[in-house]
Design a protein around this motif. Structure first.
Motif, short mmCIF file in Angstrom:
data_model
loop_
_atom_site.label_atom_id
_atom_site.label_comp_id
_atom_site.label_asym_id
_atom_site.label_seq_id
_atom_site.Cartn_x
_atom_site.Cartn_y
_atom_site.Cartn_z
N MET A 1 46.88 67.31 89.39
CA MET A 1 48.19 66.71 89.23
C MET A 1 49.43 67.37 89.59
O MET A 1 50.47 67.06 89.97
CB MET A 1 48.08 66.43 87.58
N GLU A 2 49.33 68.83 89.30
CA GLU A 2 50.67 69.57 89.68
C GLU A 2 50.86 69.85 91.06
O GLU A 2 51.72 70.41 91.72
CB GLU A 2 50.39 71.15 89.00
N ALA B 1 50.34 67.06 92.99
CA ALA B 1 50.61 65.60 93.45
C ALA B 1 51.75 65.36 94.31
O ALA B 1 52.94 65.88 93.80
CB ALA B 1 50.39 64.60 92.15
N ARG C 1 51.45 60.94 90.31
CA ARG C 1 50.67 61.95 89.71
C ARG C 1 49.54 61.37 88.91
O ARG C 1 48.60 61.90 88.49
CB ARG C 1 51.80 62.00 88.46
N ASP D 1 50.61 54.12 88.11
CA ASP D 1 51.73 54.86 88.65
C ASP D 1 52.86 53.97 89.23
O ASP D 1 54.10 54.11 89.10
CB ASP D 1 51.33 55.55 90.34
N ALA E 1 46.86 62.88 81.74
CA ALA E 1 48.12 63.16 82.02
C ALA E 1 49.09 62.89 80.83
O ALA E 1 49.93 63.55 80.77
CB ALA E 1 48.49 62.04 83.21
N PRO F 1 57.46 63.36 90.06
CA PRO F 1 56.49 64.59 90.35
C PRO F 1 56.46 65.52 89.21
O PRO F 1 57.80 65.58 88.68
CB PRO F 1 57.12 65.26 91.77
N LEU F 2 55.40 66.05 89.22
CA LEU F 2 55.54 67.17 88.05
C LEU F 2 56.16 68.48 88.30
O LEU F 2 55.84 69.28 89.08
CB LEU F 2 53.76 67.36 87.82
#
Length: 440
Positions: free
Chosen positions: A141-142, A144, A149, A299, A353, A431-432
């Protein structure tokens, strides 16, 4: 990493986390299948069939109890030293634990030491998986790309059904090649010993991925904290409690579907073992292929609507799952299993998430591990054992059905409470980055 290289690096990381979690879940589910079908005879031969099954499922639960410990240890070092190195260690630990399970002598050879060694190695498995669950989701996820995400967080989740299918198919293939008598006597060990080779392959792939960009940024900005778990707890007990409540049912339902069904279907309904294992594996394939579909919807439309809708759907299907199995009809049984394969991933694919967004980057590994692994203990770890106890020596599954429906109702309440407690923000689909990481 340059902007041009970022999508390629993100895809490589996602695939690496998928492969790693597949191998870790292969090890974990292999134990579940063996506990349902083999371990009562190998390690608890002096007990009645019902008591032997309950004892075997108790050793399964031990692995879940160890998972929070693994989550706390690996979460601490993942927030202090980085995601990548902790994920490498967790993979090695899981592989070694599973390989050694394949070498444990039976009760007839060494007596009480056999189940004792089995439980100790199950603890090793649980600690390893406890470090894997949150870390792999965060790693993917980080990395992505913008606006994807949920999709990338779903790749490690795909490792759950993939590991189940791999474990079941190797289990069945070994059984078929060796013959049932030989398999029950000793050949059941082969799939466990194979873990050593599979983990070696996964290790080569995992060592090629780069560290999480979010963690690198936090480290460069000197945001790494000394005691990340204590910092993570500042999210507050009410929010942590409803987050835990929201995710506990998915784990319980999944493990009743994946593990308890094998024991119940063969011993109480007279289904062929091969039929049930293949049926569960086919449903897991549906689970696997549907995760990218659900995460893309999350998403585009938002994960909250998807999660609540999925929570309602899984509650309704749990009400009909065992009645369909209890018909003793193969077509009805396949329908019951396929329904689980399509509905379980709706909430499963985004729960990682949802949990991760409870915590800022600097403590995310510790906090996510805490919630995820305690939820796994209260849900999946206890579910097969509770289901066996509710069944007792009889054949009625009514108590198990009410147990699952009750768990789903609690999680639905938890999800609604969580989403009302924390207002939805555009950051959930952004975004993360550290500036938005604390939003839910």
């Amino acid at each position: 990493m340059s902007d041009a290289d970022r999508p390629k690096g993100a895809s490589r990381t996602a695939l690496a986390t998928l492969l790693g979690t597949t191998l870790e879940w292969y090890d974990f589910f292999l134990y579940g299948t063996a506990a349902a079908l083999i371990f009562d005879k190998q390690f608890f031969p002096d007990l009645s069939p019902a008591a032997g099954t309950l004892a075997a499922f108790s050793t399964l639960a031990v692995g879940f109890v160890a998972r929070p410990l693994g989550g706390l240890v690996f979460g601490h070092f993942g927030d202090r030293l980085g995601r990548r190195s902790t994920l490498v260690v967790s993979l090695v630990m899981m592989g070694l634990g599973s390989t050694l399970i394949g070498a444990v002598p039976s009760y007839n050879s060494i007596g009480l030491w056999a189940p004792v060694l089995l439980v100790l190695l199950r603890v090793v498995q649980g600690i390893g998986l406890g470090g894997e669950g949150a870390g792999a989701t965060l790693m993917s996820m980080e990395h992505a790309p913008e606006g994807r995400r949920n999709l990338y967080a779903g790749f490690p989740q795909m490792g759950t059904p993939a590991g189940l299918v791999l474990a079941n198919l190797i289990f069945l293939a070994t059984n078929s090649l060796a013959g049932h008598a030989t398999f029950t006597a000793w050949a059941w060990r082969i799939p466990f010993l194979l873990s050593f080779v599979l983990v070696g392959v996964g290790l080569v792939v995992r060592l090629r991925v780069t560290e999480s960009p979010s963690f690198d940024r936090a480290r460069q900005e000197d945001e790494v904290v000394r005691f990340p778990l204590a910092e993570a707890m500042k999210a507050g007990l009410p929010r942590l409690a409803v987050t835990l409540l929201a995710v506990v049912a998915n784990s319980a339902v999944a493990y009743v579907f994946m593990v308890f069904t094998l024991s119940y279907g063969t011993k109480h309904l007279g289904f062929d073992q091969r039929f049930l294992v293949l049926g569960v594996s086919g449903a897991a394939v549906l689970w696997f292929v549907s995760i990218p579909v659900w995460t893309k919807i999350a998403d585009r439309k938002g994960r909250r609507t998807l999660f609540v809708g999925g929570s309602v759907a899984i509650l309704l299907w749990c009400a009909v799952f065992f009645p369909l199995l209890d018909t003793g009809n193969r077509a009805s049984a396949l329908l019951a299993l396929a329904g689980m394969g399509l509905i379980i991933p709706v909430t499963h694919c985004v729960q990682g998430a949802i949990i991760a967004d409870t915590f800022p980057v600097r403590v995310r590994y510790s906090g996510t591990s805490l919630v995820l692994q305690i939820g796994a203990v209260l849900g999946g770890g206890l579910a097969p054992m509770i289901s066996s106890a509710l069944l007792g020596g009889g054949d009625s599954s009514t108590g198990v059905t009410w147990y699952l429906v009750g768990m789903c109702a609690l999680s639905l309440v938890g999800a609604v409470a969580l989403f009302r407690m924390v207002p939805e923000t555009p950051a959930e689909r952004a975004p993360l980055v550290p500036e938005t990481a604390g939003k839910a």
